[in-house]
Structures are given as structure tokens and as C-alpha cells.
Design a protein around this motif. Structure first.
Motif, PDB file in Angstrom:
ATOM      1  N   ASP A  81       2.234   7.850  -3.064  1.00  0.00           N
ATOM      2  CA  ASP A  81       1.165   7.546  -4.005  1.00  0.00           C
ATOM      3  C   ASP A  81      -0.173   8.018  -3.432  1.00  0.00           C
ATOM      4  O   ASP A  81      -0.222   8.600  -2.341  1.00  0.00           O
ATOM      5  N   GLU A  82      -1.253   7.781  -4.158  1.00  0.00           N
ATOM      6  CA  GLU A  82      -2.560   8.298  -3.739  1.00  0.00           C
ATOM      7  C   GLU A  82      -3.061   7.671  -2.451  1.00  0.00           C
ATOM      8  O   GLU A  82      -3.956   8.204  -1.798  1.00  0.00           O
TER       9      GLU A  82
ATOM     10  N   ASN B  27       6.473   6.332  -2.601  1.00  0.00           N
ATOM     11  CA  ASN B  27       6.727   6.013  -4.006  1.00  0.00           C
ATOM     12  C   ASN B  27       8.241   6.033  -4.197  1.00  0.00           C
ATOM     13  O   ASN B  27       8.829   7.103  -4.367  1.00  0.00           O
TER      14      ASN B  27
ATOM     15  N   GLU C 105       8.519  12.344 -11.066  1.00  0.00           N
ATOM     16  CA  GLU C 105       7.341  11.686 -10.498  1.00  0.00           C
ATOM     17  C   GLU C 105       7.270  11.979  -8.987  1.00  0.00           C
ATOM     18  O   GLU C 105       7.570  11.131  -8.153  1.00  0.00           O
TER      19      GLU C 105
ATOM     20  N   GLY D 111       4.677  12.772  -7.057  1.00  0.00           N
ATOM     21  CA  GLY D 111       3.588  12.170  -6.313  1.00  0.00           C
ATOM     22  C   GLY D 111       2.713  13.139  -5.539  1.00  0.00           C
ATOM     23  O   GLY D 111       2.665  14.334  -5.816  1.00  0.00           O
TER      24      GLY D 111
END
Length: 293
Positions: free
Chosen positions: A18-19, A24, A266, A268
Motif C-alpha cells: 500500500d502507499e 497488501n 490490485e 499496489g
């Protein structure tokens, strides 16, 4: 010890973050499934350079190994890269992934310090000594600075638990000599852009980062080359290398993740200090995806 055949094509597994740089899990599971269901890989190489492994803590590495195994189950062959210049960590991880049921372990040559060959040999023998598993040497001289000779590889292969090498080098003379000298050793090509010539020279498989998105073309190259349909394989290698050039120009791991994002995965972010995605990088990834997929 797993007796599963290790030959074939493996994606060097990407890891979704994730950021904030945290794993994730949902995204990682989607990447694993994409490699199995869409790219039709024979296996996954978990914990390598492509997984941003050398920026992770021991506990994070363990979590990634757990998630990948839990998602893949026995659908696909799994090799765990456990190498580190922290030998105690490598030993701990080798035991951990063997208990999880990984089919083999791998370890990058110890890097940064100028280790002697005797020290490198000790490193591999120590990692594999107390686990009931098979070892694949990970040789990537352009990143580690560690070059080994044919005879030195032979010394390592003399250990019956050391069954192969991930050969990420452009020295195809050494590759040819290794194939001829050690016919029973597993050799995996590590440069995606050189899959065709490596296959012609008799590798048993390949392990690549771009296979996370380009696995179908990699399979075509590999199978056509084995059928001696070289001109057909070369046309696909040309397209593949155009793709690789575009990916490298835009940022290797980030662009592959953005291509996966375009495919509905997803995938990331990358772990800092790798750069965050700029609007320009995202736009270029969209263009690359439309061009090749």
C-alpha cells in the motif's frame, strides 16, 4: 522433501504494497492468481529481487511466503528465495518455507562484502544443511558483483542438495559450458530478454519478472524454441523485447505493477525508496498496456 519436477517457467513474484509500504494481502493474492490463471505459469519464485525482498524485514518475508503458499496451495510449483547477507536469517527462512511445503529453496550469492569462494560455499552449505529440501543457486553478478567459474559452480553442485542455478547473466559461453559439463543440473534462465537463446542452449526453464504480465508470450518462445521453430520464436522474442524496453524506460517494477492494474489486479505500490508513480508514469503504462495486451 518435495519430489515435484522443478522444470518450467516461473514468474519472479511481485508483491503488492500500500502507499505506506505495508503488504497488501488482497493484492498479493490477486497477483498469485493472475500468474496461475492468466499467465499459466508452472511456478512462482517468491522472495526474489522482483519481490523487493532486500527491503523487507524477516517477519514481512515470512508473511509473504505464507500468503503465496496459502493462495497457490499445490496448484503450482513454489521456490522460495531465502538468501541474505544475514546468514542466520537465511537459515531461519529456509526452515520456515520448508515447513510451509515449498518445493525448493533458492539463495542469492552473498553480496556487498567481497566474500571469498570458500565463504560463499560455506553460506550455501549452511543454509541447506539442516533442511530436507533442494537448493537453487541464484547467480546475478551484475547486481551482486559475484562471478563464479565453471569449476566453482561444480564444487557447489557436488552437494546433492544443490540441484540447480538461476542463471541471470549474459555470459552464454559459461551457460553453454555449464549445460555440457553438468547435464543433470537444473539451469533456469534469468534474463527475460534472452529467453530464446538460453532455451536454444538447453536451459530447463526460466524465472522472470515480466512473466507476471507477459507469461503467455514467454511460454510461446520457450515451447517454439524447444520445437526448433526458431524463426517463429524470434518474432515473439522481438515483441517481448520491445515490451521490455518500454517497461524499463518507464521504471521496471512499478510499470509491471501498473500493467497488472490495467488487467484488473490490485498490484499496489513499490516499497520506498523506490519512487512513487507520477501521472506521466501511469499514463505511459496505460499506453504500453494498450499496445501489447
Amino acid at each position: 522433501m518435495s519430489t515435484r519436477d522443478l522444470k518450467g517457467l516461473y514468474s519472479a513474484l511481485l508483491v503488492a504494497f500500500d502507499e505506506n509500504g505495508n503488504i497488501n494481502e488482497k493484492g498479493l493474492r490477486q497477483i498469485v492468481r493472475h500468474n496461475i490463471d492468466v499467465c499459466k505459469m508452472d511456478g512462482l519464485y517468491v522472495g526474489g529481487s522482483t519481490g523487493e525482498n532486500f527491503m523487507l524485514s524477516t517477519e514481512e518475508k515470512k508473511r509473504i511466503f505464507e500468503i503465496a503458499k496459502d493462495e497457490a496451495k499445490d496448484d503450482i510449483t513454489l521456490i522460495a528465495q531465502v538468501g541474505s547477507i544475514n546468514l542466520k536469517e537465511s537459515v531461519e527462512l529456509a526452515k520456515f518455507v520448508t515447513d510451509l511445503g515449498y518445493d525448493a529453496i533458492s539463495a542469492v550469492t552473498p553480496f556487498y562484502y567481497k566474500f571469498s569462494f570458500d565463504e560463499i560455499k560455506y553460506y550455501y552449505e549452511t543454509i541447506i544443511k539442516d533442511v530436507d529440501n533442494r537448493m537453487i543457486i541464484y547467480s546475478i553478478p551484475f547486481l551482486t558483483g559475484v562471478d563464479m567459474s565453471l569449476a566453482q559452480f561444480g564444487e557447489l553442485f557436488a552437494n546433492p542438495k544443490i540441484v540447480g542455478v538461476k542463471f541471470t547473466a549474459a555470459d552464454f559461453y559459461l551457460l553453454e559450458r555449464m549445460r555440457k559439463t553438468y547435464p543433470d543440473v537444473l539451469i533456469f534462465a534469468g534474463f527475460d530478454e534472452m529467453l530464446l537463446p538460453a532455451t536454444v542452449l538447453g536451459v530447463d526453464g526460466a524465472i522472470g519478472s515480466t512473466y507476471n504480465v507477459n507469461g503467455v508470450r514467454a511460454r510461446q518462445i520457450f515451447e517454439l524454441a524447444k520445437q526448433e521453430k526458431i524463426s517463429e520464436a524470434l518474432e515473439i522474442q522481438h515483441v517481448t523485447n520491445d515490451l521490455i524496453t518500454d517497461i524499463l524506460d518507464n521504471g521496471l517494477y512499478g510499470t509491471i505493477k501498473l500493467l497488472l492494474e490495467e488487467a484488473g489486479v490490485e498490484a499496489g505500490c513499490c516499497r520506498e525508496p523506490m519512487k512513487k508513480y507520477s501521472p506521466e508514469m501511469r499514463a505511459r503504462a496505460k499506453e504500453i498496456y494498450k499496445k501489447y495486451f
